[in-house]
Design a protein around this motif. Structure first.
Motif, PDB file in Angstrom:
ATOM      1  N   ALA A 204       0.830  -1.207   0.000  1.00 12.34           N
ATOM      2  CA  ALA A 204       0.000   0.000   0.000  1.00 12.34           C
ATOM      3  C   ALA A 204       0.862   1.255   0.000  1.00 12.34           C
ATOM      4  O   ALA A 204       0.595   2.209  -0.739  1.00 12.34           O
ATOM      5  CB  ALA A 204      -0.930  -0.018   1.205  1.00 12.34           C
ATOM      6  N   VAL A 205       1.922   1.259   0.826  1.00 11.81           N
ATOM      7  CA  VAL A 205       2.801   2.422   0.906  1.00 11.81           C
ATOM      8  C   VAL A 205       3.513   2.646  -0.419  1.00 11.81           C
ATOM      9  O   VAL A 205       3.590   3.775  -0.932  1.00 11.81           O
ATOM     10  CB  VAL A 205       3.821   2.239   2.049  1.00 11.81           C
ATOM     11  CG1 VAL A 205       4.897   3.324   1.985  1.00 11.81           C
ATOM     12  CG2 VAL A 205       3.119   2.285   3.400  1.00 11.81           C
ATOM     13  N   GLN A 206       4.039   1.566  -1.003  1.00 13.98           N
ATOM     14  CA  GLN A 206       4.781   1.694  -2.262  1.00 13.98           C
ATOM     15  C   GLN A 206       3.884   2.164  -3.405  1.00 13.98           C
ATOM     16  O   GLN A 206       4.250   3.062  -4.175  1.00 13.98           O
ATOM     17  CB  GLN A 206       5.423   0.347  -2.617  1.00 13.98           C
ATOM     18  CG  GLN A 206       6.584  -0.051  -1.736  1.00 13.98           C
ATOM     19  CD  GLN A 206       7.796   0.832  -1.949  1.00 13.98           C
ATOM     20  OE1 GLN A 206       8.209   1.104  -3.068  1.00 13.98           O
ATOM     21  NE2 GLN A 206       8.384   1.304  -0.861  1.00 13.98           N
ATOM     22  N   LEU A 207       2.703   1.577  -3.517  1.00 15.90           N
ATOM     23  CA  LEU A 207       1.801   1.936  -4.610  1.00 15.90           C
ATOM     24  C   LEU A 207       1.245   3.351  -4.435  1.00 15.90           C
ATOM     25  O   LEU A 207       1.114   4.098  -5.412  1.00 15.90           O
ATOM     26  CB  LEU A 207       0.659   0.926  -4.693  1.00 15.90           C
ATOM     27  CG  LEU A 207       1.066  -0.500  -5.101  1.00 15.90           C
ATOM     28  CD1 LEU A 207      -0.115  -1.453  -4.995  1.00 15.90           C
ATOM     29  CD2 LEU A 207       1.628  -0.506  -6.520  1.00 15.90           C
ATOM     30  N   LEU A 208       0.934   3.728  -3.202  1.00 14.35           N
ATOM     31  CA  LEU A 208       0.429   5.073  -2.943  1.00 14.35           C
ATOM     32  C   LEU A 208       1.495   6.120  -3.248  1.00 14.35           C
ATOM     33  O   LEU A 208       1.204   7.168  -3.844  1.00 14.35           O
ATOM     34  CB  LEU A 208      -0.026   5.186  -1.485  1.00 14.35           C
ATOM     35  CG  LEU A 208      -0.678   6.509  -1.079  1.00 14.35           C
ATOM     36  CD1 LEU A 208      -1.944   6.755  -1.905  1.00 14.35           C
ATOM     37  CD2 LEU A 208      -1.011   6.500   0.415  1.00 14.35           C
ATOM     38  N   ARG A 209       2.714   5.824  -2.847  1.00 15.76           N
ATOM     39  CA  ARG A 209       3.822   6.749  -3.129  1.00 15.76           C
ATOM     40  C   ARG A 209       4.032   6.884  -4.635  1.00 15.76           C
ATOM     41  O   ARG A 209       4.238   7.989  -5.149  1.00 15.76           O
ATOM     42  CB  ARG A 209       5.091   6.238  -2.461  1.00 15.76           C
ATOM     43  CG  ARG A 209       6.298   7.130  -2.670  1.00 15.76           C
ATOM     44  CD  ARG A 209       7.537   6.509  -2.063  1.00 15.76           C
ATOM     45  NE  ARG A 209       8.698   7.358  -2.258  1.00 15.76           N
ATOM     46  CZ  ARG A 209       9.939   6.982  -1.979  1.00 15.76           C
ATOM     47  NH1 ARG A 209      10.162   5.771  -1.478  1.00 15.76           N
ATOM     48  NH2 ARG A 209      10.958   7.796  -2.182  1.00 15.76           N
ATOM     49  N   ARG A 216       1.945  14.280  -9.303  1.00 19.91           N
ATOM     50  CA  ARG A 216       2.624  15.567  -9.171  1.00 19.91           C
ATOM     51  C   ARG A 216       3.639  15.815 -10.285  1.00 19.91           C
ATOM     52  O   ARG A 216       4.315  16.846 -10.288  1.00 19.91           O
ATOM     53  CB  ARG A 216       3.335  15.627  -7.810  1.00 19.91           C
ATOM     54  CG  ARG A 216       2.384  15.598  -6.626  1.00 19.91           C
ATOM     55  CD  ARG A 216       3.153  15.504  -5.323  1.00 19.91           C
ATOM     56  NE  ARG A 216       2.265  15.448  -4.176  1.00 19.91           N
ATOM     57  CZ  ARG A 216       2.669  15.252  -2.926  1.00 19.91           C
ATOM     58  NH1 ARG A 216       3.959  15.085  -2.676  1.00 19.91           N
ATOM     59  NH2 ARG A 216       1.797  15.202  -1.940  1.00 19.91           N
ATOM     60  N   GLY A 217       3.756  14.847 -11.181  1.00 19.89           N
ATOM     61  CA  GLY A 217       4.704  14.995 -12.279  1.00 19.89           C
ATOM     62  C   GLY A 217       6.149  14.798 -11.887  1.00 19.89           C
ATOM     63  O   GLY A 217       7.067  15.252 -12.577  1.00 19.89           O
ATOM     64  N   LEU A 218       6.385  14.101 -10.771  1.00 18.74           N
ATOM     65  CA  LEU A 218       7.740  13.861 -10.287  1.00 18.74           C
ATOM     66  C   LEU A 218       8.278  12.549 -10.845  1.00 18.74           C
ATOM     67  O   LEU A 218       7.521  11.648 -11.204  1.00 18.74           O
ATOM     68  CB  LEU A 218       7.758  13.813  -8.758  1.00 18.74           C
ATOM     69  CG  LEU A 218       7.262  15.066  -8.036  1.00 18.74           C
ATOM     70  CD1 LEU A 218       7.218  14.823  -6.535  1.00 18.74           C
ATOM     71  CD2 LEU A 218       8.161  16.255  -8.350  1.00 18.74           C
ATOM     72  N   THR A 219       9.592  12.458 -10.897  1.00 21.61           N
ATOM     73  CA  THR A 219      10.218  11.218 -11.352  1.00 21.61           C
ATOM     74  C   THR A 219       9.963  10.120 -10.330  1.00 21.61           C
ATOM     75  O   THR A 219      10.112  10.330  -9.124  1.00 21.61           O
ATOM     76  CB  THR A 219      11.730  11.410 -11.524  1.00 21.61           C
ATOM     77  OG1 THR A 219      11.962  12.477 -12.452  1.00 21.61           O
ATOM     78  CG2 THR A 219      12.379  10.142 -12.051  1.00 21.61           C
ATOM     79  N   THR A 220       9.608   8.970 -10.809  1.00 22.80           N
ATOM     80  CA  THR A 220       9.324   7.849  -9.914  1.00 22.80           C
ATOM     81  C   THR A 220       9.892   6.562 -10.491  1.00 22.80           C
ATOM     82  O   THR A 220      10.291   6.519 -11.666  1.00 22.80           O
ATOM     83  CB  THR A 220       7.810   7.694  -9.697  1.00 22.80           C
ATOM     84  OG1 THR A 220       7.578   6.682  -8.727  1.00 22.80           O
ATOM     85  CG2 THR A 220       7.114   7.307 -10.991  1.00 22.80           C
TER      86      THR A 220
END
Length: 419
Positions: A204-209, A216-220
């Protein structure tokens, strides 16, 4: 007549979505730049387990696997607290005997005074808080180097332990709850349930992040990498719980012995809590800031003295938890509780796991990985029949290698401009 120039806009530059290949190339670039993290500890753990498994097949048995957790639990817990002190470039040489003092308080309150286990545990942890506050005050406010302050504590706490246990007589720990911490196991079904909760929470934490960063248009990281992390944790926990749920008793008719040791979820919960504190709170960011550049942090408005005192409080409090676990495993407290090689192994565990001795770099997970390395060395060489002297030499060499890797990686990071 005024002519207005019209500037033609070119097509907007679109950042291509990250791929697994680009992620791996980026990771390799960081490693080459000196940011190796816990990679040496992970590789060392794999190599050590492989070698000991080949040399002594009994190393892979369910009974020995469970013993590894209980054997290294106290050292790992103390190392988790030392990470906070090391992040500031400080040191706490008193953590081992501080755990012994707290364990002696636990035994006196529970056994001699006859109070319930939770009162004894609270008294032990409060003792750790007091110890950490005094040490931190002397370092931050008086200005005495942490090496000197904690070395004095190392010497003084040995005497306090002797006074608390009446000059050398062991104090038994008979409370069933306290004994269960290091000597009992969870029901097999509960072990599977906790593993499922851990995997679900992590997923949940990984997918939500991942979703928030995309929004937000940030690199992931690529989704494939995120799923690989979740799958890796699922595999590791699944194998560990399966092995620990196997029957380990030599005579089932007398006593059944299976399930995840109770101390394992205790370590896991503390790992999650302290990881959250370091990585998701402003307090954690302040610790890294002070460890990276104390003067710059002070000019940025961070209360440096408060941060320095607080890390010693956390360190001594975790030493208290380690002392409770050690007392539980031995069913008693004696003059050697928290002494001998406890401090050396705890510092070694933090450094071997990847925490820098120079401050500013490290994670609580490093203590767990380093504690696993130390436990595997001690356990594996014991199975092979090596003496305590050989164990110390090997552990010392591994610690020296870890410190050398840290120094070289920092030098490379400075040269490459990443630090």
């Amino acid at each position: 007549m005024t002519t207005t120039a019209v500037r033609k806009e070119g097509p907007a530059t679109v950042t291509p979505p990250p791929t697994v290949g680009s992620h791996l190339r980026g990771y390799w670039g960081r490693v080459r730049g000196g940011d190796i993290g816990a990679l040496p500890a992970v590789l060392g753990l794999i190599v050590l387990c492989t070698v000991f498994s080949i040399m002594r097949p009994s190393f892979l048995t369910a009974g020995n696997f469970a013993n590894l957790f209980t054997q290294g639990a106290a050292v790992t817990l103390i190392a988790m607290g030392l990470v906070f002190v090391l992040l500031l470039g400080e040191i706490d040489l008193s953590a081992g005997f501080a755990s012994g003092v707290c364990a002696a308080i636990l035994a006196n309150v529970a056994t001699k005074a006859g109070y319930p286990w939770y009162v004894a545990v609270l008294a032990a942890i409060l003792t750790g808080v007091v110890i950490g506050t005094v040490l931190g005050f002397l370092v931050a406010k008086i200005g005495i180097p942490s090496f000197v302050v904690t070395l004095a504590g190392f010497l003084a706490f040995q005497g306090i332990v002797l006074m608390l246990i009446s000059g050398g007589a062991n104090i038994p720990v008979n409370d069933e709850v306290l004994v269960a911490i290091s000597n009992r196991n969870l029901p097999p079904a509960l072990g599977w349930a906790l593993a499922a909760i851990a995997v679900g929470g992590y997923a949940a934490v990984q997918l939500l992040r991942h979703r928030k960063r995309l929004a937000r248009g940030l690199t992931t990281d690529p989704m494939a990498v995120v799923l690989a992390r979740i799958g890796g944790l699922t595999l590791i926990l699944g194998i560990a719980v399966y092995i620990l749920n196997q029957e380990r008793s030599r005579n089932v008719l007398i006593n059944s012995l299976k399930g995840v040791p109770i101390v394992v979820p205790i370590i896991a919960v503390l790992l999650i809590v302290w990881t959250f504190v370091l990585q998701r709170t402003s307090y954690g960011r302040h610790i890294y800031a002070v460890g990276g550049n104390k003067e710059a942090a002070r000019r940025a408005g961070i209360n440096v003295d408060r941060i320095r005192i607080s890390v010693f409080v956390i360190c001594s409090s975790m030493a208290a938890v380690g002392g409770i676990v050690a007392a539980s495993r031995a069913n008693s407290v004696d003059p050697n509780t928290g002494g001998s090689n406890v401090l050396l192994y705890a510092v070694g565990a933090a450094v071997i796991g990847g925490t820098s001795l120079f401050g500013g770099k490290g994670r609580v997970l490093d203590a767990v990985l380093g504690g696993a390395v130390v436990a595997v060395i001690d356990n594996g060489m014991g199975l092979m029949g090596y003496s305590a002297g050989v164990k110390y030499v090997v552990t010392g060499v591994v610690l020296l290698l870890a410190a050398s890797v840290d120094a070289l990686s920092r030098r490379r990071a400075t040269a490459s401009g990443t630090r």
